[in-house]
Each structure stands twice: as structure tokens, then as C-alpha cells.
Design an enzyme around this catalytic site. Structure first.
Site, PDB file in Angstrom:
ATOM      1  N   ALA A 297      -4.066   7.919  -4.515  1.00 32.04           N
ATOM      2  CA  ALA A 297      -2.693   7.466  -4.779  1.00 32.04           C
ATOM      3  C   ALA A 297      -2.805   6.030  -5.275  1.00 32.04           C
ATOM      4  O   ALA A 297      -2.715   5.074  -4.504  1.00 32.04           O
ATOM      5  CB  ALA A 297      -1.872   7.553  -3.501  1.00 32.04           C
TER       6      ALA A 297
ATOM      7  N   GLY B 136       0.835  -1.208   0.000  1.00 35.19           N
ATOM      8  CA  GLY B 136       0.000   0.000   0.000  1.00 35.19           C
ATOM      9  C   GLY B 136       0.858   1.242   0.000  1.00 35.19           C
ATOM     10  O   GLY B 136       2.045   1.174  -0.324  1.00 35.19           O
ATOM     11  N   ASN B 137       0.286   2.380   0.319  1.00 35.98           N
ATOM     12  CA  ASN B 137       1.076   3.601   0.434  1.00 35.98           C
ATOM     13  C   ASN B 137       0.495   4.464   1.531  1.00 35.98           C
ATOM     14  O   ASN B 137      -0.545   4.139   2.121  1.00 35.98           O
ATOM     15  CB  ASN B 137       1.139   4.337  -0.916  1.00 35.98           C
ATOM     16  CG  ASN B 137      -0.231   4.746  -1.397  1.00 35.98           C
ATOM     17  OD1 ASN B 137      -0.884   5.594  -0.789  1.00 35.98           O
ATOM     18  ND2 ASN B 137      -0.688   4.141  -2.478  1.00 35.98           N
ATOM     19  N   ARG B 138       1.162   5.582   1.815  1.00 35.69           N
ATOM     20  CA  ARG B 138       0.829   6.353   3.010  1.00 35.69           C
ATOM     21  C   ARG B 138      -0.277   7.379   2.809  1.00 35.69           C
ATOM     22  O   ARG B 138      -0.531   8.195   3.692  1.00 35.69           O
ATOM     23  CB  ARG B 138       2.089   7.041   3.542  1.00 35.69           C
ATOM     24  CG  ARG B 138       3.029   6.070   4.210  1.00 35.69           C
ATOM     25  CD  ARG B 138       4.361   6.743   4.515  1.00 35.69           C
ATOM     26  NE  ARG B 138       4.197   8.020   5.185  1.00 35.69           N
ATOM     27  CZ  ARG B 138       5.100   8.991   5.190  1.00 35.69           C
ATOM     28  NH1 ARG B 138       6.229   8.816   4.550  1.00 35.69           N
ATOM     29  NH2 ARG B 138       4.877  10.119   5.821  1.00 35.69           N
ATOM     30  N   SER B 139      -0.939   7.375   1.668  1.00 33.81           N
ATOM     31  CA  SER B 139      -2.008   8.352   1.454  1.00 33.81           C
ATOM     32  C   SER B 139      -3.091   8.187   2.527  1.00 33.81           C
ATOM     33  O   SER B 139      -3.504   7.076   2.840  1.00 33.81           O
ATOM     34  CB  SER B 139      -2.613   8.143   0.064  1.00 33.81           C
ATOM     35  OG  SER B 139      -3.808   8.870  -0.035  1.00 33.81           O
TER      36      SER B 139
END
Ligand code: CTP
Length: 395
Positions: A275, A208-211
Site C-alpha cells: 500500500a 502511514g496506512n493500515r496495511s
């Protein structure tokens, strides 16, 4: 679109732009507001209190110690007002307000304010860019103050630069949005994507990502408040869904792709803040992957949702907006993305600014112009962007 029945305190502090606060008061009155004025001593050097007495019918408050006031006038006005507009807001005023000083009529009224606060900074470019001013603005935005401008243009010094106060009509537009009396997106269908996507590796792991989704949720909230019919396609996020917004929850980029593309035809505007992961694991294991030797993952490309929307569009609808989070050359990358993805607007921001926070500093790029906005709350960035979208929809 009106301020009818609203009660507005106008605070005037001491800068050359104070002469424009006369026009601001008139504009507020034209749109139906009841106005009271408070001013600092230095403001009274730039514009005569008697001018406001003539316009408003009540003398402005210029001195908290005036014995003719029954009770505490700042407390009374702070209760009375639905909103306070401080225009111009000088460097000195912003610093004092950010730190809780209350030793003049404008500061004391702000200190007692129950309603919304809108500040329109005006000062020389170097004063505006001074680190202390930027710190104070960030703090005020965090405190919930709505900032309007400044804009670029001729300054009192004769130079041209950022620091000029926004025009009175723009300040009143901003106030109307803040008070929710502006339904300029009524009847428009706006689709917003937000948050990260999760690409599953196995039943318990994902990439995943930090959005956080804050920017997209802010746009959805403001678009709904301005009368639009809003659908929010959200990746995993713990944020509360804004009032009046329809939410479609998705997890992976492919799910987001299906949710957005499937609604393309009915949308007047699509804003992609999500994102979206560019890659996903080539395979998702059916069972939990057991540890062993070093693991090599093969990744395959995900669809580029925005590029697909841009490439398949045959007319001016839907208006398409992308976001570009960059670590360098924000404006250049935003321009390149605008062309490459064939969209109408790209909002560029620096990865170091506002990640996960409540404020953001962005540049909005279109084919004809580039607008660099000062640090603002994400809700105010949302409003500035929605103004541009509204203008494109009117064409
Ligand atoms: N976007 C999309 N689908 C993707 C990737 C991105 O719709 N698979 C959208 C985002 O929502 C955002 C914009 O495209 O509005 C960002 O584009 P881009 O910067 O190309 O994404 P990056 O992955 O950051 O691109 P690059 O690696 O080229 O910097």
C-alpha cells in the site's frame, strides 16, 4: 512434482459430484499416493463403496460401528494421513465440520486429522451463497482448512452457476501445493512488495496506512515453497519473514521505489501488494514540529512504482501484478488499473473484506478474463495467483 510416498485419506460426502471422487482417487494414485477412502451413508447412495474397494484394495470406511474394525478406525486414519481431501464437500458437511461435529466417518476422521485438510465444496449456487455457508467456509479457512473451488459451470439442477466442484486434477494440484511437493516455480525470480509505507513529517511523526503486509508475505511464502527465488521488499511490518525468503526492508515510498526498480531487470515477475503512499509531506522537518496554530501540510506526489514498471517494460518480462483495494466497483476499477498501469494481472479486493485478517475474497483480472474467487485463506489466494503467474511465465 509427485505425491510419491504420501498418504491421503479421501472423504466423500453425499452430493452428485461424488462420482468424480472416483477419478480423484485414480489421479492421486497416478501421482504416487497411497489412498484410503471414508464416506458418509448419503455418499454411498451416489457412488458404490465397492468401486473404491476395487480401486484402492481396501474397502472404504462407511460405518464407524462396523465390528470388523480393530480399534478406532477414524483415529487410526487421522494419524496415518499426511492429508485429507474431502470431495465433494457438501453444505451439510461444511457446517458440521465448522462446528466440530464428528458423527459420521468423514467428520470423525477430520476431527482426528493430524495432517493438512483440503475441502472441495460442491452445491447449488444458492446453497453456496447462503450466509451460513459463507460463515462456515470463513471459519474453516481460519481453522487452516484449504478450500479448492467451487467453480462456475453446469450444476446438477441443469442451471449454470457457481457451485460446481473443481476438477479432480485441480484438487490434486492444490493438494500438491499444500504438501509442498510442487516445485513449479523452480528457477523463477519473484519480487514481492508488501506492507505500508511511512512518510515522515518530522523525526517522531509519520503518515502511514493500515496495511499489515499479510497478503504480500503470504505470496512470498507460497512462491518460496513452490521453488521460486523470492525477494520481499517490505515496508514497516511486524510479520515474521517466511522461510527461504530474502527480505529488503524499506520505510518510505521513495525507498520502496529504489528497491523495486533497482531489481526489475533480474525479476521474472513482480507482485506489488504494498500500500504505497501516493503522497508525502513536501518537507520533512529536521526537528520535532512544535504545536502552534492550525497546521496546513503541503503534500507532493510519490512515484507510482507499478505504473513506471509497466510504462518502461519493452517485452513480456517481468510479469507485472498489481493489487487494487477498493470500496466500490472492484472489478471495474481492477480492469481500469490493468490498462492504465499496463500490467498483466490486477487482483481486486473490497476494502471491507480481509483487511488485516487471514482470509480474502478477490477477483483476478487479466486482459482475457476475469476470475472471481470465493473467500479463501490468504495463502490459498496466493497459490491461485501464483498459478496464473506460472501460466504467464510459460508463454
Ligand atoms: N502502487 C505503486 N506505487 C504507488 C501507488 C500504488 O506501485 N505510488 C501500486 C500498488 O502496490 C498496487 C497498485 O499500484 O499494486 C494500486 O494502485 P492504485 O489503486 O492506483 O493505488 P491507489 O492509490 O489506490 O489509486 P487510486 O487513488 O487511483 O485508487
Amino acid at each position: 512434482m509427485s505425491l510419491r510416498d504420501s498418504r491421503i485419506v479421501v472423504g466423500v460426502t453425499g452430493g452428485v459430484a461424488a462420482f468424480k471422487s472416483v477419478e480423484l482417487v485414480r489421479e492421486l494414485q497416478r501421482r504416487g499416493a497411497s489412498v484410503r477412502v471414508v464416506m458418509t451413508r448419503s455418499a454411498a447412495r451416489f457412488v458404490g463403496p465397492i468401486t473404491f474397494t476395487g480401486l484402492v484394495g481396501t474397502p472404504p470406511v462407511t460405518d464407524l460401528w462396523d465390528p470388523s474394525y480393530r480399534g478406532e478406525v477414524h483415529v487410526e486414519l487421522g494419524e496415518w494421513a499426511d492429508a485429507m481431501v474431502v470431495a465433494p464437500a457438501t453444505m451439510q458437511f461444511l457446517a458440521s465440520a465448522a462446528h466440530g461435529f464428528a458423527d459420521d466417518p468423514v467428520l470423525a476422521t477430520y476431527a482426528c486429522l493430524r495432517g493438512e485438510a483440503v475441502f472441495a465444496p460442491a452445491m447449488h449456487t444458492r446453497m453456496f451463497e447462503r450466509a451460513s455457508t459463507q460463515r462456515n467456509l470463513a471459519r474453516l479457512a481460519d481453522d487452516g482448512v484449504h478450500l479448492v473451488g467451487p467453480v462456475s459451470g453446469p450444476l446438477a439442477s441443469g442451471e449454470v452457476g457457481l457451485g460446481r466442484m473443481s476438477e479432480p486434477s485441480e484438487i490434486v494440484d492444490a493438494l500438491e501445493r499444500v504438501l509442498g511437493t510442487r516445485a513449479d516455480l523452480a528457477g523463477k525470480k519473484v519480487l514481492v512488495s508488501a506492507g505500508p509505507t511511512y512518510e515522515d513529517l518530522d523525526p517522531v511523526r509519520f503518515l502511514g496506512n493500515r496495511s499489515t503486509g499479510k497478503m504480500g508475505y503470504a505470496i512470498a511464502a507460497r512462491a518460496a515453497a513452490r521453488g521460486a527465488d523470492v525477494t520481499l521488499v517490505s515496508g514497516p511490518s511486524s510479520l515474521e519473514v517466511p522461510k527461504g525468503v530474502n527480505v529488503v526492508r524499506v520505510r518510505s515510498a521513495r525507498e520502496m521505489h529504489a528497491a523495486v526498480v533497482g531489481r526489475r531487470d533480474e525479476a521474472d515477475a513482480i507482485v506489488m501488494t504494498a500500500a504505497v503512499a501516493d503522497y508525502r509531506p513536501a518537507e520533512t522537518a529536521e526537528h520535532k514540529i512544535k504545536k502552534g496554530d492550525d497546521l496546513v501540510l503541503r503534500m507532493v506526489r510519490n512515484p507510482d512504482i507499478l505504473a513506471e514498471l509497466g510504462a518502461s517494460r519493452t517485452g513480456p518480462r517481468p510479469v507485472l501484478v498489481g493489487f487494487a483495494l477498493e470500496t466500490q466497483d472492484v472489478e471495474g476499477s481492477a480492469k481500469r488499473k490493468l490498462e492504465k498501469k499496463k500490467v498483466d494481472l490486477v487482483v481486486g479486493n473490497e476494502a471491507s473484506d480481509g483487511f488485516g485478517g487471514d482470509t480474502n475474497k478477490v477477483v483476478i483480472v487479466s486482459r482475457d478474463e476475469t476470475r472471481t474467487l470465493p473467500l479463501m485463506s490468504k495463502l490459498d489466494v496466493a497459490d491461485a495467483l501464483l498459478d496464473r503467474i506460472r501460466d504467464l511465465l510459460a508463454r
